[in-house]
Design a protein around this motif. Structure first.
Motif, PDB file in Angstrom:
ATOM      1  N   ALA A  24      -7.180   5.201  13.564  1.00 31.82           N
ATOM      2  CA  ALA A  24      -9.064   4.631  14.300  1.00 31.82           C
ATOM      3  C   ALA A  24      -9.464   3.234  14.326  1.00 31.82           C
ATOM      4  CB  ALA A  24      -9.347   6.031  14.745  1.00 31.82           C
ATOM      5  N   SER A  25      -9.337   3.172  13.451  1.00 26.54           N
ATOM      6  CA  SER A  25     -10.621   2.372  12.345  1.00 26.54           C
ATOM      7  C   SER A  25      -9.743   0.735  12.520  1.00 26.54           C
ATOM      8  CB  SER A  25     -11.185   3.011  11.252  1.00 26.54           C
ATOM      9  OG  SER A  25     -12.431   2.291  10.972  1.00 26.54           O
ATOM     10  N   GLY A  26      -8.672   0.466  12.681  1.00 23.10           N
ATOM     11  CA  GLY A  26      -8.206  -0.863  12.634  1.00 23.10           C
ATOM     12  C   GLY A  26      -8.379  -2.461  12.975  1.00 23.10           C
ATOM     13  N   PRO A  27      -7.614  -2.977  12.475  1.00 25.92           N
ATOM     14  CA  PRO A  27      -8.883  -4.803  12.415  1.00 25.92           C
ATOM     15  C   PRO A  27      -8.488  -5.013  14.731  1.00 25.92           C
ATOM     16  CG  PRO A  27      -6.281  -4.624  11.994  1.00 25.92           C
ATOM     17  CD  PRO A  27      -6.693  -3.129  12.619  1.00 25.92           C
ATOM     18  N   PRO A  28      -9.397  -5.619  15.120  1.00 23.83           N
ATOM     19  CA  PRO A  28      -9.245  -6.039  16.509  1.00 23.83           C
ATOM     20  C   PRO A  28      -7.639  -7.791  16.153  1.00 23.83           C
ATOM     21  CG  PRO A  28     -10.737  -7.392  15.409  1.00 23.83           C
ATOM     22  CD  PRO A  28     -10.050  -6.653  14.256  1.00 23.83           C
ATOM     23  N   PRO A  29      -6.754  -7.270  17.526  1.00 19.39           N
ATOM     24  CA  PRO A  29      -5.928  -7.887  17.021  1.00 19.39           C
ATOM     25  C   PRO A  29      -5.408  -9.162  16.464  1.00 19.39           C
ATOM     26  CG  PRO A  29      -5.561  -6.607  19.926  1.00 19.39           C
ATOM     27  CD  PRO A  29      -6.819  -6.345  18.339  1.00 19.39           C
ATOM     28  N   ARG A  30      -5.376 -10.112  17.225  1.00 18.57           N
ATOM     29  CA  ARG A  30      -5.889 -11.105  17.031  1.00 18.57           C
ATOM     30  C   ARG A  30      -5.271 -11.279  15.117  1.00 18.57           C
ATOM     31  NH1 ARG A  30      -6.368 -16.962  17.858  1.00 18.57           N
ATOM     32  NH2 ARG A  30      -6.968 -17.982  15.735  1.00 18.57           N
ATOM     33  N   ARG A  31      -6.203  -9.952  14.766  1.00 22.80           N
ATOM     34  CA  ARG A  31      -6.389 -10.154  12.759  1.00 22.80           C
ATOM     35  C   ARG A  31      -4.708 -10.015  12.443  1.00 22.80           C
ATOM     36  NH1 ARG A  31     -10.293 -13.040  12.832  1.00 22.80           N
ATOM     37  NH2 ARG A  31     -12.465 -12.386  12.116  1.00 22.80           N
ATOM     38  N   LEU A  32      -4.137  -9.122  13.493  1.00 24.42           N
ATOM     39  CA  LEU A  32      -2.877  -8.767  13.249  1.00 24.42           C
ATOM     40  C   LEU A  32      -1.474  -9.794  13.358  1.00 24.42           C
ATOM     41  CD1 LEU A  32      -1.779  -5.512  13.883  1.00 24.42           C
ATOM     42  CD2 LEU A  32      -2.784  -6.124  11.589  1.00 24.42           C
ATOM     43  N   GLU A  33      -2.007 -11.556  14.702  1.00 30.31           N
ATOM     44  CA  GLU A  33      -1.173 -12.191  14.802  1.00 30.31           C
ATOM     45  C   GLU A  33      -1.508 -13.022  13.594  1.00 30.31           C
ATOM     46  OE1 GLU A  33      -3.012 -13.574  18.594  1.00 30.31           O
ATOM     47  OE2 GLU A  33      -2.365 -11.076  19.700  1.00 30.31           O
ATOM     48  N   SER A  67       0.852  -1.132  -0.251  1.00 28.72           N
ATOM     49  CA  SER A  67      -0.788  -0.173   0.281  1.00 28.72           C
ATOM     50  C   SER A  67       0.741   1.217   0.023  1.00 28.72           C
ATOM     51  CB  SER A  67      -1.065   0.148   1.153  1.00 28.72           C
ATOM     52  OG  SER A  67      -0.083  -0.001   2.210  1.00 28.72           O
ATOM     53  N   ARG A  68       0.553   2.262   0.502  1.00 31.69           N
ATOM     54  CA  ARG A  68       1.114   3.828  -0.089  1.00 31.69           C
ATOM     55  C   ARG A  68       2.046   3.882   1.254  1.00 31.69           C
ATOM     56  NH1 ARG A  68      -3.796   5.961  -1.612  1.00 31.69           N
ATOM     57  NH2 ARG A  68      -3.970   6.347   0.289  1.00 31.69           N
ATOM     58  N   ARG A  69       1.486   2.882   2.556  1.00 26.80           N
ATOM     59  CA  ARG A  69       2.153   3.474   3.797  1.00 26.80           C
ATOM     60  C   ARG A  69       2.969   1.829   3.947  1.00 26.80           C
ATOM     61  NH1 ARG A  69      -2.747   4.936   5.539  1.00 26.80           N
ATOM     62  NH2 ARG A  69      -2.449   7.578   6.101  1.00 26.80           N
ATOM     63  N   GLY A  70       2.353   1.015   3.652  1.00 28.16           N
ATOM     64  CA  GLY A  70       3.393  -0.018   2.731  1.00 28.16           C
ATOM     65  C   GLY A  70       3.235  -1.285   4.247  1.00 28.16           C
ATOM     66  N   VAL A  71       2.407  -0.836   5.246  1.00 30.12           N
ATOM     67  CA  VAL A  71       2.387  -1.564   7.040  1.00 30.12           C
ATOM     68  C   VAL A  71       0.345  -1.607   6.734  1.00 30.12           C
ATOM     69  CG1 VAL A  71       4.326  -0.827   7.636  1.00 30.12           C
ATOM     70  CG2 VAL A  71       1.858   0.754   8.134  1.00 30.12           C
ATOM     71  N   PRO A  72       0.221  -2.512   8.205  1.00 28.69           N
ATOM     72  CA  PRO A  72      -1.640  -2.489   8.139  1.00 28.69           C
ATOM     73  C   PRO A  72      -1.667  -1.331   8.964  1.00 28.69           C
ATOM     74  CG  PRO A  72      -0.209  -3.759   9.990  1.00 28.69           C
ATOM     75  CD  PRO A  72       0.534  -3.227   8.619  1.00 28.69           C
ATOM     76  N   TYR A  73      -3.207  -1.542   9.322  1.00 32.94           N
ATOM     77  CA  TYR A  73      -3.615  -0.213   9.453  1.00 32.94           C
ATOM     78  C   TYR A  73      -3.949  -0.714  11.644  1.00 32.94           C
ATOM     79  CZ  TYR A  73      -6.878   1.871   6.589  1.00 32.94           C
ATOM     80  OH  TYR A  73      -7.771   2.239   5.396  1.00 32.94           O
ATOM     81  N   HIS A  74      -3.174  -0.077  12.175  1.00 38.74           N
ATOM     82  CA  HIS A  74      -2.712   0.185  13.546  1.00 38.74           C
ATOM     83  C   HIS A  74      -4.177  -1.034  14.437  1.00 38.74           C
ATOM     84  CE1 HIS A  74       0.091   2.110  14.663  1.00 38.74           C
ATOM     85  NE2 HIS A  74      -0.144   3.180  14.002  1.00 38.74           N
ATOM     86  N   ALA A  75      -4.745  -2.315  15.111  1.00 39.09           N
ATOM     87  CA  ALA A  75      -4.589  -2.394  15.996  1.00 39.09           C
ATOM     88  C   ALA A  75      -5.575  -1.649  16.419  1.00 39.09           C
ATOM     89  CB  ALA A  75      -3.999  -3.606  16.768  1.00 39.09           C
ATOM     90  N   LYS A  76      -6.533  -2.065  16.567  1.00 36.20           N
ATOM     91  CA  LYS A  76      -7.611  -2.152  18.093  1.00 36.20           C
ATOM     92  C   LYS A  76      -6.987  -2.095  19.465  1.00 36.20           C
ATOM     93  CE  LYS A  76     -10.503   0.276  16.426  1.00 36.20           C
ATOM     94  NZ  LYS A  76     -11.539   0.318  15.911  1.00 36.20           N
ATOM     95  N   ILE A  77      -7.100  -0.296  19.985  1.00 35.17           N
ATOM     96  CA  ILE A  77      -6.871  -0.685  21.762  1.00 35.17           C
ATOM     97  C   ILE A  77      -7.311  -1.352  22.220  1.00 35.17           C
ATOM     98  CG2 ILE A  77      -6.244   1.102  23.561  1.00 35.17           C
ATOM     99  CD1 ILE A  77      -5.419   3.702  21.423  1.00 35.17           C
ATOM    100  N   GLY A  78      -6.542  -2.134  23.206  1.00 35.60           N
ATOM    101  CA  GLY A  78      -6.842  -2.826  24.630  1.00 35.60           C
ATOM    102  C   GLY A  78      -7.310  -2.778  25.675  1.00 35.60           C
ATOM    103  N   TYR A  79      -6.811  -1.670  25.959  1.00 34.09           N
ATOM    104  CA  TYR A  79      -7.206  -1.067  27.774  1.00 34.09           C
ATOM    105  C   TYR A  79      -8.048   0.221  27.456  1.00 34.09           C
ATOM    106  CZ  TYR A  79      -3.220   1.299  25.467  1.00 34.09           C
ATOM    107  OH  TYR A  79      -1.669   1.990  24.496  1.00 34.09           O
ATOM    108  N   ARG A  80      -8.060   0.501  28.499  1.00 32.27           N
ATOM    109  CA  ARG A  80      -9.167   2.373  28.665  1.00 32.27           C
ATOM    110  C   ARG A  80      -8.214   3.066  29.911  1.00 32.27           C
ATOM    111  NH1 ARG A  80     -12.431  -2.370  30.874  1.00 32.27           N
ATOM    112  NH2 ARG A  80     -14.012  -2.034  29.659  1.00 32.27           N
ATOM    113  N   LEU A  81      -8.402   4.231  29.524  1.00 29.58           N
ATOM    114  CA  LEU A  81      -7.615   5.495  29.745  1.00 29.58           C
ATOM    115  C   LEU A  81      -7.774   5.156  31.782  1.00 29.58           C
ATOM    116  CD1 LEU A  81      -9.513   8.504  28.020  1.00 29.58           C
ATOM    117  CD2 LEU A  81      -7.741   7.733  28.007  1.00 29.58           C
TER     118      LEU A  81
END
Length: 626
Positions: A465-474, A274-288
């Motif tokens: 902000a609209s990336g996949p679940p972390p499992r998908r990158l695993e 792709s243009r960036r050459g990397v996948p979308y960031h995984a969704k964040i799995g914690y709270r503030l």
């Protein structure tokens, strides 16, 4: 008015957006519906509630990229609307209430186990979301006042001529008003895609233009075949799963962590870039962890009013405000959630930060003094293009670097020590909801709005902000380890030459030849290339127009591709810019640029506000003497 026939409303599209409009009609009816019945016709070949995208009849492998606590179809007291708030459960609350017997819902047996085990940080299957949306629809029907009737039509709307709405089953409705609840517009291939398709046809190749992945037939891709894939976002994630686990492969959980992929032998070999050459960031799995964020702080209506000039450049004039807002969310959480990693009191930092321009020498100096670790400082340029100006000797070397990048992203998105990232994420959501205000003011230079705001910034938002679940990158890493997925690099280029498709990139000198090319993305908005028969008919009749963006200084107009609507009330504008008194359109590919039909709770969702406004306009038509 009691002797008048019912007012007939056709809602074209009975997915979440159409049901959202129906819910608002019911909510506002006690105030606005005066003595005349309203008959609502829901027109959609797919089931009302889920609609096409969230229908149950799709692969069980496909999941949402949202956690269940972040999905709701109901208004709450954060939503600034004229009509009444009608609260209801989020997807997570609904699942828990169904599990506990507090709600009666029809849930397919093959997703009930998922529902029973659903947790806050899970990513539900689209089939479970389908069950939730079906329940929402039934609940909306049950809550409608007696003065509103609903008729379902499992058909497509194929044409509108005056009051007549033609359906694909041969029937014709007589409608007093029409609402088009359009999602992302399907589009015919653009000029470059047509060239590639023609090349493929001449040389016996396979070319798949941009489209909704779950609806594309990829059965013609042979086992072991080399496939070039252009696009590294959510469409690629779906494609990756359908062509691997969907063809009988299996992921194994390793005791040491991570996954191992066991191929079935039916998989092709995917070379993705792709243009960036990397996948979308995984969704964040914690709270503030810190104090509640104050958003928006620097990118609000007041700040936009203060922008100087009548032909604003998005990158030069608007982006610094947005960047400062993201940094405010990031550093607010860093200072209040991780005070041991900063050197200044937050109040002192905040006062100084507020007075400085984004990325000015003074701000860079402030951050350097206050945040000792470089890893704790927000670098938006590197975040946007992590592989920019990085060149590797071979594709294999780039692949190793990308693996490390993905592994680091997974670790960071799972570690609450990096919760400042969530602060930036929340600020980005706040910014995105403010952009329609900027569009409505009409002060952006046309080229900048189309290329920078609708183009680059929307892409950055999706990537961060609209990336996949972390499992998908695993799973991506496991597929790369198994040799099923290869990484093509950043600034991916595909040429058609010597009877094949050839991929190259800016990341390394290696090239890949293939007989199959897949565009892993949704088509961009385009009324001109609309694939839908109804939209084409209205366009050709001059009754539906493509939005053009006017430059405030020169008057030059550029097409945005979106359906032209009046932002204030969502009325459809014709080719001469005239609003239609009885036709409306809502959705992401209209002038209003609203986001998804469902949303995170307590975010004053734009889509909910638009639904309410449209419903009140329609009810005013029903009740007006005519």
């Amino acid at each position: 008015m009691a002797d008048l026939p019912p007012f007939t409303l056709a809602i074209v599209g009975a997915g979440p957006r159409g049901v959202g409009v129906l819910e608002r009609l019911g909510a506002n009816a006690p105030e606005l519906l005066r003595g005349r019945r309203l008959e609502v016709h829901l027109i959609d070949p797919f089931p009302p509630g889920p609609g096409r995208v969230w229908r149950y009849d799709q692969s069980p492998l496909l999941r949402m990229n949202s956690m269940p606590e972040d999905v709701t179809m109901f208004t709450d007291d954060s939503v600034q609307l004229a009509g009444p708030v009608r609260p209801g459960p989020s997807l997570l609350e609904w699942a828990r209430q169904v599990r506990d017997g507090a709600l009666d819902a029809e849930v397919p047996s093959d997703v009930y186990a998922e529902l029973a085990a659903l947790d806050s940080f899970d990513f539900p299957t689209r089939r479970l979301q389908s069950a939730y949306l079906s329940w929402v629809y039934r609940t909306v029907l049950e809550s409608l006042p007696e003065s509103i009737d609903v008729v379902e039509h499992a058909a497509r709307a194929t044409g509108v001529d005056g009051r007549a709405v033609a359906l694909s089953d041969g029937s014709v409705l007589d409608a007093d008003a029409v609402v088009f609840t359009v999602g992302h517009l399907d589009a015919e291939p653009d000029e470059r895609e047509r060239e590639l398709a023609s090349f493929a046809a001449r040389h016996g190749l396979a070319y798949y233009p941009a489209g909704y992945t779950a609806d594309v037939d990829y059965s013609g891709i042979a086992p072991g075949e080399t496939v070039l894939v252009r696009g590294f976002g959510l469409a690629f994630v779906d494609l990756m799963l359908l062509l691997t686990e969907g063809r009988g492969g299996r992921f194994e959980e390793l005791d040491s962590g991570g996954l191992r992929y066991h191929p079935s032998g039916a998989e092709p070999v995917l070379h993705v870039g792709s243009r960036r050459g990397v996948p979308y960031h995984a969704k964040i799995g914690y709270r503030l962890r810190g104090k509640p964020l104050r958003l928006p702080r620097f990118f609000d209506a007041y700040a936009m009013d203060g922008l100087a000039g009548d032909a604003l450049d998005f990158r030069r004039d608007v982006w610094p405000l947005i960047a400062k807002e993201l940094a405010w969310g990031y550093y607010s959480e860093l200072f209040t959630g991780h005070p041991d990693r900063v050197r200044l009191d937050f109040a002192v930092f905040a006062d100084a930060f507020a007075d400085l321009d984004w990325d000015s020498p003074g701000m860079r100096d402030l951050v350097a003094r206050a945040v000792p670790a470089e890893a704790d400082r927000l670098d938006l340029d590197r975040l946007d293009r992590p592989m920019a100006d990085r060149v590797f000797g071979t594709a294999e070397e780039f692949g190793k670097e990308l693996r490390e990048y993905v592994e680091a992203d997974l670790a960071r998105r799972a570690d609450p020590e990096f919760s400042a990232d969530l602060g930036a994420f929340m600020a980005l959501l706040s910014v995105y909801s403010q952009l329609p205000v900027l569009v409505q003011k009409g002060r952006l230079a046309a080229s900048s709005q189309v290329s920078d705001m609708d183009g680059w910034f929307h892409g950055f938002f999706s990537y961060y902000a609209s990336g996949p679940p972390p499992r998908r990158l695993e799973e991506l890493l496991a597929l790369h380890e198994a040799g099923v997925v290869s990484f093509a690099g950043a600034e991916m280029r595909v040429t058609a030459e010597r009877g094949v498709f050839v991929a190259s990139s800016a990341s390394h000198p290696d090239t890949v030849e293939a007989r199959t090319l897949v565009e892993a993305r949704l088509p961009g908005p385009s009324v001109t290339r609309a694939a839908d028969e109804l939209l084409r008919q209205l366009r050709d009749a001059g009754e539906l127009a493509e939005e053009t963006v006017a430059d405030p200084l020169t008057g030059t107009r550029l097409p945005s591709g979106r359906i032209h609507t009046r932002v204030t009330d969502s009325r459809l504008l014709d080719g001469a810019g005239r609003p239609h008194p009885h036709r409306f359109a809502v959705g992401p590919h209209t002038s209003a640029r609203s986001a998804a039909a469902f949303t995170r709770p307590r975010t004053n969702a734009l889509s909910f506000r638009q639904n309410d406004a449209v419903a009140r306009e329609i009810l005013a038509l029903v009740s007006s003497p005519s």
